[in-house]
Each structure stands twice: as C-alpha cells, then as structure tokens.
Scaffold this motif. Structure first.
Motif, PDB file in Angstrom:
ATOM      1  N   THR A 243     147.660  43.005  -9.603  1.00  0.00           N
ATOM      2  CA  THR A 243     147.371  43.682 -10.863  1.00  0.00           C
ATOM      3  C   THR A 243     145.905  44.091 -10.866  1.00  0.00           C
ATOM      4  O   THR A 243     145.061  43.413 -10.275  1.00  0.00           O
ATOM      5  CB  THR A 243     147.651  42.772 -12.074  1.00  0.00           C
ATOM      6  OG1 THR A 243     146.848  41.579 -11.959  1.00  0.00           O
ATOM      7  CG2 THR A 243     149.118  42.384 -12.138  1.00  0.00           C
ATOM      8  N   LEU A 244     145.592  45.202 -11.519  1.00  0.00           N
ATOM      9  CA  LEU A 244     144.216  45.688 -11.572  1.00  0.00           C
ATOM     10  C   LEU A 244     143.426  44.919 -12.623  1.00  0.00           C
ATOM     11  O   LEU A 244     143.873  44.761 -13.758  1.00  0.00           O
ATOM     12  CB  LEU A 244     144.189  47.181 -11.900  1.00  0.00           C
ATOM     13  CG  LEU A 244     144.784  48.136 -10.861  1.00  0.00           C
ATOM     14  CD1 LEU A 244     144.614  49.572 -11.318  1.00  0.00           C
ATOM     15  CD2 LEU A 244     144.139  47.945  -9.503  1.00  0.00           C
ATOM     16  N   GLN A 245     142.240  44.438 -12.222  1.00  0.00           N
ATOM     17  CA  GLN A 245     141.351  43.718 -13.123  1.00  0.00           C
ATOM     18  C   GLN A 245     139.953  44.316 -13.029  1.00  0.00           C
ATOM     19  O   GLN A 245     139.531  44.737 -11.951  1.00  0.00           O
ATOM     20  CB  GLN A 245     141.281  42.230 -12.738  1.00  0.00           C
ATOM     21  CG  GLN A 245     142.618  41.519 -12.715  1.00  0.00           C
ATOM     22  CD  GLN A 245     143.239  41.419 -14.089  1.00  0.00           C
ATOM     23  OE1 GLN A 245     142.533  41.284 -15.083  1.00  0.00           O
ATOM     24  NE2 GLN A 245     144.557  41.486 -14.159  1.00  0.00           N
ATOM     25  N   PRO A 246     139.215  44.358 -14.144  1.00  0.00           N
ATOM     26  CA  PRO A 246     137.830  44.846 -14.065  1.00  0.00           C
ATOM     27  C   PRO A 246     137.014  43.956 -13.127  1.00  0.00           C
ATOM     28  O   PRO A 246     137.258  42.750 -13.040  1.00  0.00           O
ATOM     29  CB  PRO A 246     137.330  44.724 -15.512  1.00  0.00           C
ATOM     30  CG  PRO A 246     138.566  44.686 -16.349  1.00  0.00           C
ATOM     31  CD  PRO A 246     139.605  43.998 -15.517  1.00  0.00           C
ATOM     32  N   VAL A 247     136.058  44.541 -12.413  1.00  0.00           N
ATOM     33  CA  VAL A 247     135.194  43.742 -11.540  1.00  0.00           C
ATOM     34  C   VAL A 247     134.439  42.726 -12.391  1.00  0.00           C
ATOM     35  O   VAL A 247     134.218  42.929 -13.585  1.00  0.00           O
ATOM     36  CB  VAL A 247     134.206  44.633 -10.756  1.00  0.00           C
ATOM     37  CG1 VAL A 247     134.942  45.437  -9.705  1.00  0.00           C
ATOM     38  CG2 VAL A 247     133.428  45.558 -11.685  1.00  0.00           C
ATOM     39  N   LYS A 248     134.032  41.606 -11.768  1.00  0.00           N
ATOM     40  CA  LYS A 248     133.598  40.447 -12.549  1.00  0.00           C
ATOM     41  C   LYS A 248     132.197  40.530 -13.140  1.00  0.00           C
ATOM     42  O   LYS A 248     131.895  39.823 -14.094  1.00  0.00           O
ATOM     43  CB  LYS A 248     133.730  39.174 -11.710  1.00  0.00           C
ATOM     44  CG  LYS A 248     132.893  39.154 -10.447  1.00  0.00           C
ATOM     45  CD  LYS A 248     133.146  37.866  -9.676  1.00  0.00           C
ATOM     46  CE  LYS A 248     132.331  37.814  -8.395  1.00  0.00           C
ATOM     47  NZ  LYS A 248     132.567  36.570  -7.647  1.00  0.00           N
ATOM     48  N   THR A 249     131.312  41.351 -12.581  1.00  0.00           N
ATOM     49  CA  THR A 249     129.951  41.416 -13.126  1.00  0.00           C
ATOM     50  C   THR A 249     129.529  42.863 -13.349  1.00  0.00           C
ATOM     51  O   THR A 249     130.127  43.795 -12.806  1.00  0.00           O
ATOM     52  CB  THR A 249     128.928  40.759 -12.176  1.00  0.00           C
ATOM     53  OG1 THR A 249     128.864  41.517 -10.959  1.00  0.00           O
ATOM     54  CG2 THR A 249     129.303  39.318 -11.870  1.00  0.00           C
ATOM     55  N   GLU A 250     128.482  43.014 -14.131  1.00  0.00           N
ATOM     56  CA  GLU A 250     127.949  44.349 -14.403  1.00  0.00           C
ATOM     57  C   GLU A 250     127.433  44.991 -13.119  1.00  0.00           C
ATOM     58  O   GLU A 250     127.557  46.200 -12.915  1.00  0.00           O
ATOM     59  CB  GLU A 250     126.816  44.231 -15.427  1.00  0.00           C
ATOM     60  CG  GLU A 250     126.300  45.562 -15.941  1.00  0.00           C
ATOM     61  CD  GLU A 250     125.249  45.400 -17.020  1.00  0.00           C
ATOM     62  OE1 GLU A 250     124.385  46.286 -17.126  1.00  0.00           O
ATOM     63  OE2 GLU A 250     125.294  44.391 -17.746  1.00  0.00           O
ATOM     64  N   GLU A 251     126.858  44.152 -12.230  1.00  0.00           N
ATOM     65  CA  GLU A 251     126.330  44.669 -10.969  1.00  0.00           C
ATOM     66  C   GLU A 251     127.449  45.133 -10.039  1.00  0.00           C
ATOM     67  O   GLU A 251     127.253  46.045  -9.230  1.00  0.00           O
ATOM     68  CB  GLU A 251     125.487  43.596 -10.264  1.00  0.00           C
ATOM     69  CG  GLU A 251     124.152  43.302 -10.926  1.00  0.00           C
ATOM     70  CD  GLU A 251     124.294  42.473 -12.195  1.00  0.00           C
ATOM     71  OE1 GLU A 251     123.352  42.471 -13.009  1.00  0.00           O
ATOM     72  OE2 GLU A 251     125.355  41.836 -12.380  1.00  0.00           O
ATOM     73  N   SER A 252     128.619  44.495 -10.141  1.00  0.00           N
ATOM     74  CA  SER A 252     129.749  44.889  -9.294  1.00  0.00           C
ATOM     75  C   SER A 252     130.279  46.266  -9.674  1.00  0.00           C
ATOM     76  O   SER A 252     130.880  46.963  -8.853  1.00  0.00           O
ATOM     77  CB  SER A 252     130.872  43.853  -9.403  1.00  0.00           C
ATOM     78  OG  SER A 252     130.487  42.623  -8.832  1.00  0.00           O
ATOM     79  N   GLN A 253     130.070  46.651 -10.933  1.00  0.00           N
ATOM     80  CA  GLN A 253     130.473  47.991 -11.378  1.00  0.00           C
ATOM     81  C   GLN A 253     129.355  48.949 -10.969  1.00  0.00           C
ATOM     82  O   GLN A 253     128.303  49.008 -11.592  1.00  0.00           O
ATOM     83  CB  GLN A 253     130.672  48.005 -12.892  1.00  0.00           C
ATOM     84  CG  GLN A 253     131.296  49.284 -13.404  1.00  0.00           C
ATOM     85  CD  GLN A 253     131.685  49.188 -14.865  1.00  0.00           C
ATOM     86  OE1 GLN A 253     131.831  48.097 -15.404  1.00  0.00           O
ATOM     87  NE2 GLN A 253     131.847  50.319 -15.519  1.00  0.00           N
ATOM     88  N   ARG A 254     129.589  49.715  -9.919  1.00  0.00           N
ATOM     89  CA  ARG A 254     128.497  50.458  -9.299  1.00  0.00           C
ATOM     90  C   ARG A 254     128.994  51.754  -8.674  1.00  0.00           C
ATOM     91  O   ARG A 254     130.197  51.975  -8.535  1.00  0.00           O
ATOM     92  CB  ARG A 254     127.853  49.597  -8.203  1.00  0.00           C
ATOM     93  CG  ARG A 254     128.811  49.262  -7.055  1.00  0.00           C
ATOM     94  CD  ARG A 254     128.346  48.060  -6.264  1.00  0.00           C
ATOM     95  NE  ARG A 254     129.161  47.809  -5.075  1.00  0.00           N
ATOM     96  CZ  ARG A 254     130.316  47.156  -5.094  1.00  0.00           C
ATOM     97  NH1 ARG A 254     130.823  46.719  -6.235  1.00  0.00           N
ATOM     98  NH2 ARG A 254     130.989  46.949  -3.971  1.00  0.00           N
ATOM     99  N   ALA A 255     128.040  52.595  -8.285  1.00  0.00           N
ATOM    100  CA  ALA A 255     128.338  53.836  -7.565  1.00  0.00           C
ATOM    101  C   ALA A 255     127.904  53.665  -6.115  1.00  0.00           C
ATOM    102  O   ALA A 255     126.784  53.243  -5.845  1.00  0.00           O
ATOM    103  CB  ALA A 255     127.608  55.005  -8.203  1.00  0.00           C
ATOM    104  N   VAL A 256     128.807  53.975  -5.187  1.00  0.00           N
ATOM    105  CA  VAL A 256     128.528  53.833  -3.757  1.00  0.00           C
ATOM    106  C   VAL A 256     128.598  55.210  -3.104  1.00  0.00           C
ATOM    107  O   VAL A 256     129.610  55.907  -3.210  1.00  0.00           O
ATOM    108  CB  VAL A 256     129.545  52.878  -3.088  1.00  0.00           C
ATOM    109  CG1 VAL A 256     129.257  52.752  -1.599  1.00  0.00           C
ATOM    110  CG2 VAL A 256     129.517  51.510  -3.756  1.00  0.00           C
ATOM    111  N   ILE A 257     127.519  55.589  -2.442  1.00  0.00           N
ATOM    112  CA  ILE A 257     127.460  56.896  -1.772  1.00  0.00           C
ATOM    113  C   ILE A 257     128.138  56.812  -0.406  1.00  0.00           C
ATOM    114  O   ILE A 257     127.954  55.835   0.330  1.00  0.00           O
ATOM    115  CB  ILE A 257     125.993  57.345  -1.582  1.00  0.00           C
ATOM    116  CG1 ILE A 257     125.259  57.361  -2.924  1.00  0.00           C
ATOM    117  CG2 ILE A 257     125.932  58.719  -0.911  1.00  0.00           C
ATOM    118  CD1 ILE A 257     125.832  58.315  -3.936  1.00  0.00           C
ATOM    119  N   ILE A 258     128.917  57.840  -0.064  1.00  0.00           N
ATOM    120  CA  ILE A 258     129.531  57.906   1.263  1.00  0.00           C
ATOM    121  C   ILE A 258     129.116  59.206   1.952  1.00  0.00           C
ATOM    122  O   ILE A 258     128.800  60.200   1.303  1.00  0.00           O
ATOM    123  CB  ILE A 258     131.074  57.795   1.200  1.00  0.00           C
ATOM    124  CG1 ILE A 258     131.668  58.834   0.247  1.00  0.00           C
ATOM    125  CG2 ILE A 258     131.491  56.391   0.789  1.00  0.00           C
ATOM    126  CD1 ILE A 258     133.190  58.843   0.223  1.00  0.00           C
TER     127      ILE A 258
END
Length: 390
Positions: A243-258
């Motif tokens: 099941t989908l769950q929000p990531v656990k910390t504010e820092e985990s919610q991030r933008a990753v460049i590829i």
C-alpha cells in the motif's frame, strides 16, 4: 491526593479506594477485605494510600494478560499514532515473537526477568519460521523497543506502576561492514542485467540513491521531463503490504535530478510498459506506477530481490549486496567524485549530514587505487609494483 475510607459490614472491615479505570476512563471504587480488626484496617489503608499517592493514584491489580494489553495498545495507540509500515512491523513481531512467549502472563505479574528470558531465547533460537539459529541482535533489540514503548504507555495510562523493561539491557547491535561495489563490479552487474525486465529499476536505484520502497511507489506523475533533464518528486513509499504511504520525514519528501541518459532510459521503459498494458487488455490494473507487475499491480519487494536481483549478482560474479547496497554505492560514487556532502544528504533524503557521513559513505576502492598508484610511482620509481628497486 487520593483518599480512601474504611467501611464495616457484618463485623468485617473493608478499605474502599477511589480510582479511575484507565481502560474505560470512568471513576470506580475498589473494595478490599481486611478482616475484623479496625486497627489493622487503618494500618493497611495508610500503607495503601502512601503507595497510591507516590504513584500518582491507586492502580488496581489488573487481570489483563500481556497478550490482551498488547492487542489493546495496538488498537488504541499504535493504530492512531504510528505510520502504517511501522504498525504492520509491530504487529508482526508481537504476534510472531512476543505473544507466544509471554502473552499468557498477567500484566501485573510481569517481571523484568521474563523479558530478559524472552530476549535470550530469541537470540539463541527464536526464529518464527522454525529454521535453526536465533534472531539477529537488531531484531531482538527491536522486540525490546516495542515492549519498552508499549509498557511506557501502560505506565502513562496507569495500567502499570513501573516499566519492567527499564531494568533490562537490550543486546548491543554489532555494526555490519557494508559492501560497496567497485566501478568494475557495477559495470559487470549492469552488463548482465541489461536485458532483464527490472534493468531500469536497478539503474535508477544506483543513479538516484532512492530507497526501495520509494522506487516501487514511484508514479509517472511524480516525474517531470525538462529539456533533457528529469526531476523525480519523491512523495510516497510502498509498505510490505503493498500500500502507498507518505514518506516518513519532511527531508524524505524531496526532488531528485536525473541525467538525460536516465531520462532516455525511463522513456524506453515507459514504451515497453505501454506494450505490456495493451497485451494485458482488460485485466490490466492501472495504478500509473513506474515499476509494476505485467498486469499493472504493485510489485512484491522481496520477490524482486530474491527472484531477480540476487540471481543477477550471482551471474555477474560480483560480491553479494542487498538492494539497499545500491544506495550505498550511489552515495560512495558521489563522494568519490567530490560532490558536496549537503547535496548528497538532500539527494538521499537524510535528516542530517551526520547520517550521510556516518552511514552511507565508505572509502571508494577505486579512489584508493588511484592514490595507491600515485604513491607506487614514487616508491617504486615507476617500476612494476611488487619489484623493489635495487
């Protein structure tokens, strides 16, 4: 301050103690039969009130078992205050390892020795699957942590007067040496994995350092393609129950460049996914996931590792690492390339730089080799290493 009273009924003295039921939160009175002596009843009441006031109120000796309390705690506290992934983990450990061993004991009779014995047993041979050997120090320490948190709640709610885990020393967890692949091993693995269905998953894992759950929860709507570059917005993680769950910390919610190369790989992956969706027809479950089964449903993380990742490692003849090891490799490559520790921290979604430095960066073997080669040129006077100058 709690106050009690003495009541006489048919020549028998009773101590009557007011208290609040921690389960129902209602005011109640506890009648305790003392005997025929009024003086004995007064002495008993004085001792009882002293203990009650010292503990913040009278706590009725509970008939609740450890099993009943832990089920109550899971329902009343854990379900309301803890992330779904952690809920599932707590419940699994409680039902598999704790209840079978101490679940029958009355909560008021639970002693720290019971917990010591439980932890020792689990270290020596406590696997729930029946296989030989005990649990790891990490797993046993986790059992201790669950019990400590649960009984702290019991004390707070006045179901218990003391936390028995306070007198228990959990096992010391030994730090495992983390294996990080060399550049050669990375290239050998991906050469073998090139035609595997999950090639793009493994590539994105090492390229971004994203966690396994974050990758398996990744939706196409979370990826932006911008003039060749790409941005992945990390928002969710996939639980063990898929099941989908929000990531656990504010820092985990991030933008990753590829990079453009990874953008191209993802676009080719999406094209193949569209072909699978057309082949599946009406049976396809469209969750819009980047990585999913052939019918569109969320993937089983353990199956990916056991059925695909480990066999590819064996075929490539490289050292065995966990899927999480790809995250270690990503951080180490970045560090060896003189990337800023702050940038690595943000990319990995760590709360602090200390976490990044302490856990995910290891001396890169390739970087050490370059240093060693430079030194060799001096000490061997550019002669073949292993042959000392005469």
């Amino acid at each position: 301050m709690a106050r009690g009273s003495i009541i006489k009924k048919k020549d028998v003295y009773y101590c009557v103690i007011p208290f609040r039921d921690p389960i129902t939160n209602k005011d109640r009175r506890k009648w305790i039969k003392v005997g025929t002596s009024e003086k004995e009843a007064e002495r008993f009441l004085t001792e009882l009130m002293y203990e009650a006031n010292r503990n913040g109120g009278y706590v009725e000796p509970s008939k609740m078992t450890v099993k009943e309390f832990l089920e109550y705690w899971l329902q009343k506290y854990v379900k309301r205050n803890v992330r779904k992934n952690t809920q599932d983990s707590y419940e699994t450990f409680i039902r598999a390892h704790i209840i079978p061993e101490i679940g029958h004991i009355l909560l008021r009779k639970l002693h720290h020795i019971h917990i010591d014995d439980l932890l020792d047993k689990k270290l020596e041979g406590g696997r729930a699957d029946g296989k030989a050997g005990g649990l790891s120090e990490r797993s046993v320490k986790y059992i201790y942590s669950i019990l400590h948190e649960a009984f702290a709640y019991a004390v707070k709610k006045e179901i218990m007067t003391i936390n028995p885990t306070d007198k228990v020393t959990p096992p010391r967890q030994q730090k495992k040496k983390v294996i990080v692949w060399t550049t050669d091993e990375i290239q050998r693995f991906f050469e073998v994995a090139r035609n595997n269905r999950f090639y793009t998953l493994f590539m994105l894992a090492i390229s971004t350092g994203m966690r396994r759950g974050e990758l398996l929860a990744l939706s196409w709507r979370n990826i932006e393609f911008r003039e060749g570059l790409g941005v992945i917005n990390v928002e969710y993680t996939l639980s063990k129950k898929r099941t989908l769950q929000p990531v656990k910390t504010e820092e985990s919610q991030r933008a990753v460049i590829i990079t453009p190369a990874m953008v191209d790989l993802l676009k080719r992956h999406k094209k193949k996914q569209i072909e699978e969706r057309l082949a599946a027809g009406q049976t396809y479950q469209d969750y819009n996931l980047v990585f999913c089964s052939k019918n569109g449903s969320p993937l089983n993380a353990e199956n990916i590792v056991k059925r695909y990742f480990y066999p590819l490692i064996k075929e490539a003849n490289v050292r065995r690492i966990t899927f999480h090891g790809l995250r270690h490799c990503s951080a180490t490559i970045a560090l060896a390339g003189d990337a800023s520790m702050k940038i690595i921290q943000r990319r990995l979604g760590h709360t602090t730089i200390k976490t990044t430095g302490d856990i995910y960066t290891h001396p890169a073997i390739d970087a050490q080799y370059e240093v060693a080669a430079t030194i060799d040129k001096v000490i061997f006077n550019e002669k073949k290493p292993g042959v000392l100058p005469g």
